[in-house]
Design an enzyme around this catalytic site. Structure first.
Site, PDB file in Angstrom:
ATOM      1  N   CYS A  47       0.748  -1.199  -0.049  1.00 39.80           N
ATOM      2  CA  CYS A  47      -0.257   0.116  -0.110  1.00 39.80           C
ATOM      3  C   CYS A  47       0.956   1.251  -0.092  1.00 39.80           C
ATOM      4  O   CYS A  47       1.864   1.116   0.381  1.00 39.80           O
ATOM      5  CB  CYS A  47      -0.618  -0.122   1.352  1.00 39.80           C
ATOM      6  SG  CYS A  47      -1.788   1.507   1.513  1.00 39.80           S
ATOM      7  N   SER A  49       0.676   3.609   1.999  1.00 43.97           N
ATOM      8  CA  SER A  49       1.306   4.026   3.346  1.00 43.97           C
ATOM      9  C   SER A  49       2.633   3.147   3.807  1.00 43.97           C
ATOM     10  O   SER A  49       3.401   3.789   4.364  1.00 43.97           O
ATOM     11  CB  SER A  49       0.174   3.781   4.269  1.00 43.97           C
ATOM     12  OG  SER A  49      -0.896   4.091   4.087  1.00 43.97           O
ATOM     13  N   HIS A  52       5.047   5.439   2.569  1.00 42.92           N
ATOM     14  CA  HIS A  52       5.433   6.450   3.158  1.00 42.92           C
ATOM     15  C   HIS A  52       6.211   6.143   4.284  1.00 42.92           C
ATOM     16  O   HIS A  52       7.207   6.888   4.962  1.00 42.92           O
ATOM     17  CB  HIS A  52       4.047   6.925   3.956  1.00 42.92           C
ATOM     18  CG  HIS A  52       3.091   7.660   2.951  1.00 42.92           C
ATOM     19  ND1 HIS A  52       3.369   8.054   1.515  1.00 42.92           N
ATOM     20  CD2 HIS A  52       1.628   8.073   3.214  1.00 42.92           C
ATOM     21  CE1 HIS A  52       2.242   8.699   1.134  1.00 42.92           C
ATOM     22  NE2 HIS A  52       1.124   8.478   1.833  1.00 42.92           N
ATOM     23  N   HIS A  69       1.067  -3.968   5.947  1.00 41.68           N
ATOM     24  CA  HIS A  69      -0.298  -3.987   6.815  1.00 41.68           C
ATOM     25  C   HIS A  69      -1.470  -4.346   6.043  1.00 41.68           C
ATOM     26  O   HIS A  69      -2.592  -4.159   6.724  1.00 41.68           O
ATOM     27  CB  HIS A  69      -0.300  -2.489   7.383  1.00 41.68           C
ATOM     28  CG  HIS A  69      -0.659  -1.428   6.281  1.00 41.68           C
ATOM     29  ND1 HIS A  69       0.210  -0.921   5.513  1.00 41.68           N
ATOM     30  CD2 HIS A  69      -1.759  -1.081   5.921  1.00 41.68           C
ATOM     31  CE1 HIS A  69      -0.250  -0.102   4.522  1.00 41.68           C
ATOM     32  NE2 HIS A  69      -1.572  -0.258   4.894  1.00 41.68           N
ATOM     33  N   CYS A 175      -6.486  -3.697   4.156  1.00 45.62           N
ATOM     34  CA  CYS A 175      -6.384  -2.425   4.081  1.00 45.62           C
ATOM     35  C   CYS A 175      -6.915  -1.688   3.024  1.00 45.62           C
ATOM     36  O   CYS A 175      -8.191  -1.131   3.299  1.00 45.62           O
ATOM     37  CB  CYS A 175      -4.838  -1.803   4.177  1.00 45.62           C
ATOM     38  SG  CYS A 175      -4.908  -0.114   4.045  1.00 45.62           S
TER      39      CYS A 175
HETATM   40  P1  CND Z   1      -1.530   4.890  -5.141  1.00 48.55           P
HETATM   41  O1  CND Z   1      -0.088   5.400  -5.221  1.00 48.55           O
HETATM   42  O2  CND Z   1      -1.538   3.518  -5.620  1.00 48.55           O
HETATM   43  O3  CND Z   1      -2.658   5.718  -5.758  1.00 48.55           O
HETATM   44  C1  CND Z   1      -2.352   7.188  -5.750  1.00 48.55           C
HETATM   45  C2  CND Z   1      -2.827   7.760  -7.051  1.00 48.55           C
HETATM   46  O4  CND Z   1      -2.974   9.125  -7.011  1.00 48.55           O
HETATM   47  C3  CND Z   1      -2.198   7.272  -8.166  1.00 48.55           C
HETATM   48  O5  CND Z   1      -2.605   6.739  -9.340  1.00 48.55           O
HETATM   49  C4  CND Z   1      -1.266   8.670  -8.603  1.00 48.55           C
HETATM   50  O6  CND Z   1      -1.086   8.698 -10.231  1.00 48.55           O
HETATM   51  C5  CND Z   1      -2.463   9.554  -8.331  1.00 48.55           C
HETATM   52  N1  CND Z   1      -1.815  11.075  -8.085  1.00 48.55           N
HETATM   53  C6  CND Z   1      -0.709  11.434  -7.334  1.00 48.55           C
HETATM   54  N2  CND Z   1      -0.551  12.573  -7.437  1.00 48.55           N
HETATM   55  C7  CND Z   1      -1.859  13.095  -7.991  1.00 48.55           C
HETATM   56  C8  CND Z   1      -2.356  14.428  -8.148  1.00 48.55           C
HETATM   57  N3  CND Z   1      -1.635  15.462  -7.803  1.00 48.55           N
HETATM   58  N4  CND Z   1      -3.548  14.840  -8.688  1.00 48.55           N
HETATM   59  C9  CND Z   1      -4.261  13.624  -9.192  1.00 48.55           C
HETATM   60  N5  CND Z   1      -3.712  12.107  -8.913  1.00 48.55           N
HETATM   61  C10 CND Z   1      -2.668  12.213  -8.410  1.00 48.55           C
HETATM   62  O7  CND Z   1      -1.650   5.008  -3.478  1.00 48.55           O
HETATM   63  P2  CND Z   1      -2.800   3.890  -2.649  1.00 48.55           P
HETATM   64  O8  CND Z   1      -4.196   3.911  -3.423  1.00 48.55           O
HETATM   65  O9  CND Z   1      -2.129   2.795  -2.120  1.00 48.55           O
HETATM   66  O10 CND Z   1      -3.041   5.008  -1.330  1.00 48.55           O
HETATM   67  C11 CND Z   1      -3.417   6.448  -1.481  1.00 48.55           C
HETATM   68  C12 CND Z   1      -3.424   7.122  -0.231  1.00 48.55           C
HETATM   69  O11 CND Z   1      -4.154   6.374   0.671  1.00 48.55           O
HETATM   70  C13 CND Z   1      -2.037   7.212   0.405  1.00 48.55           C
HETATM   71  O12 CND Z   1      -1.700   8.094   0.837  1.00 48.55           O
HETATM   72  C14 CND Z   1      -2.010   6.267   1.567  1.00 48.55           C
HETATM   73  O13 CND Z   1      -1.218   6.522   2.414  1.00 48.55           O
HETATM   74  C15 CND Z   1      -3.570   6.450   1.948  1.00 48.55           C
HETATM   75  C16 CND Z   1      -3.846   5.395   2.838  1.00 48.55           C
HETATM   76  C17 CND Z   1      -4.931   5.908   3.959  1.00 48.55           C
HETATM   77  C18 CND Z   1      -5.391   4.583   4.627  1.00 48.55           C
HETATM   78  C19 CND Z   1      -6.466   5.238   5.700  1.00 48.55           C
HETATM   79  O14 CND Z   1      -7.078   4.464   6.376  1.00 48.55           O
HETATM   80  N6  CND Z   1      -6.825   6.419   5.557  1.00 48.55           N
HETATM   81  C20 CND Z   1      -5.166   3.445   4.638  1.00 48.55           C
HETATM   82  N7  CND Z   1      -4.286   3.051   3.682  1.00 48.55           N
HETATM   83  C21 CND Z   1      -3.584   3.927   2.787  1.00 48.55           C
HETATM   84 ZN    ZN Z   2      -2.890   0.919   3.567  1.00 42.97          ZN
END
Ligand code: CND
Ligand code: ZN
Ligand code: ZN
Length: 375
Positions: A47, A49, A52, A69, A175
């Site tokens: 993921c 995260s 990060h 995770h 997740c």
């Molecule tokens: P992933 O990197 O796969 O997806 C992010 C997408 O955003 C990609 O397709 C990028 O091309 C796109 N992107 C990047 N910058 C921009 C922009 N400026 N404008 C438009 N599109 C853009 O990531 P993911 O889907 O695995 O995770 C997404 C977020 O969610 C990430 O920050 C992660 O840390 C978070 C997350 C949150 C939670 C929670 O419980 N809140 C759980 N897991 C992950």
């Molecule tokens: Zn996650």
């Protein structure tokens, strides 16, 4: 099992310091203490995260650390007083536990169990680690730390699932899938016929999209700077996709223009403060709801014109999709087994655990949705 009560030596992907490749090392995994469970990881998704963590973007995260995770596992042994699971159970470790006793667990609308490790101590409840490498204690991420053959979790942070469930798919329920899907159906409570906008079409965004579709949204607009993500989004139910780089004006103006003044629901699934602000501005005044799911770097702060809120938008945040983990994860696995939704589209790569750094490269290069590591 023969290993019960003994230290297990196994392989793990250790991050010794931020921004260095993960190092596959032999670690020692101590037996579980009271109310703890030692699990053998079978499959784990990568993921954003986790990225990060390894980049050192989460300010509280301590190193060395084992990230990971989004896993499915089998119980190797249990500590004293454990009643929830037993040796041999197929399980999913829970990034948000459900102790059943804290205020959040007892609250009907909260899933944010006080036993969570979202602010990253990386240690067990007694402030020690069960994992060591080269004589040093190793931290875990979100109380799980699944980029290892074995790990130890709190009893509140593990739940039994259907023994027949395919681990290389249902690990995503640990997740990405639950976070996105729950954000749509549980946090936003998307209504049939509504218009939704999803910023970011990765594993979280596409899972949010599945939730919006199941909830009966009439329009689902996907937003991503990587147009290679659009085909899959459309397969999963996006009605339109837009690339902010195709426009000179700010993307919220484009989206408000497309949606008669703003969407009913917007979801930020990227993790930058700019896109969080854009998502809020893309929701319709007086009725729109914006859900923040993406995790921003630890030192970043959103600055908002409060008038955006006074004019009747609702801003919400989502941790693990707002779902009560022990209650809902086995049910989501059962729903998957009953084919109520499909996880196949989310898994673009399946790799042996040793290829973990390749999995991270695929994510960073925008080539993967989810890479699932098989142990
Ligand atoms: P992933 O990197 O796969 O997806 C992010 C997408 O955003 C990609 O397709 C990028 O091309 C796109 N992107 C990047 N910058 C921009 C922009 N400026 N404008 C438009 N599109 C853009 O990531 P993911 O889907 O695995 O995770 C997404 C977020 O969610 C990430 O920050 C992660 O840390 C978070 C997350 C949150 C939670 C929670 O419980 N809140 C759980 N897991 C992950
Ligand atoms: Zn996650
Ligand atoms: Zn609790």
């Amino acid at each position: 099992m023969a290993t019960s009560g003994k230290v297990i030596k196994c392989m793990a992907a250790v991050a010794w310091a931020p921004k260095t490749p993960l190092s596959i090392e032999e670690i020692e995994v101590a037996p579980p203490k009271a109310r703890e469970v030692r699990i053998k990881i079978l499959a784990c998704g990568i993921c954003r995260s986790d990225d990060h963590v390894v980049k050192g973007l989460l300010s509280n995260q301590k190193f060395p650390v084992i990230a990971g995770h989004e896993a499915a596992a089998i119980v190797e042994s249990v500590g004293k007083e454990v009643t929830a699971v037993k040796q041999g159970d197929k399980v999913i470790p829970l990034i948000v536990p459900q102790c059943g006793e804290c205020r959040c667990c007892k609250h009907r609308n909260s899933n944010f169990c006080i036993k969570n490790d979202v602010v990253n101590t990386g240690l067990m409840e007694d402030s020690t680690s069960r994992l060591t490498c080269k004589g040093k204690p190793v931290h875990t991420f979100l109380g799980v730390g699944a980029f290892t053959e074995y790990t130890v979790v709190n009893e509140a942070a593990v739940v039994k699932i259907d023994a027949a469930a395919p681990v290389e798919r249902v690990c995503l329920i640990g997740c990405g899938f639950s976070t996105g899907y729950g954000s749509a159906v549980q946090i936003a409570k998307v209504e049939a016929g509504s218009t939704c906008v999803i910023f970011g079409l990765g594993g979280i965004g596409l899972s949010t999209l599945i939730g919006c579709r199941v909830a009966g949204a009439a329009r689902i607009i996907g937003v991503d700077v990587n147009k290679d993500k659009f085909a899959k989004a459309k397969t999963l139910g996006a009605t339109e996709c837009v690339n902010p780089r195709d426009f000179t004006k700010p993307i919220h103006e484009v989206l408000c223009g497309m949606t008669d003044g703003g969407a009913d629901y917007t979801f930020e699934c990227i993790g930058t403060i700019d896109t969080m602000t854009s998502a809020l501005k893309s929701s319709h005044p007086g009725l729109g709801t914006c859900v923040i799911i993406g995790v921003a770097a630890g030192d970043e702060r959103i600055s908002l014109d409060p008038m955006l809120m006074i004019t009747g938008r609702t801003l919400k945040g989502s941790c693990f999709g707002g779902i009560k983990s022990k209650d809902c994860v086995p049910q989501l696995v059962a729903d998957y087994m009953a084919k109520k939704f499909n996880l196949d589209e989310l898994v673009t790569h399946t790799l042996p655990f040793e290829k973990i750094n390749d999995g991270f490269e695929l994510l960073r290069n925008g080539k993967s949705i989810r890479s699932v590591l098989i142990f």
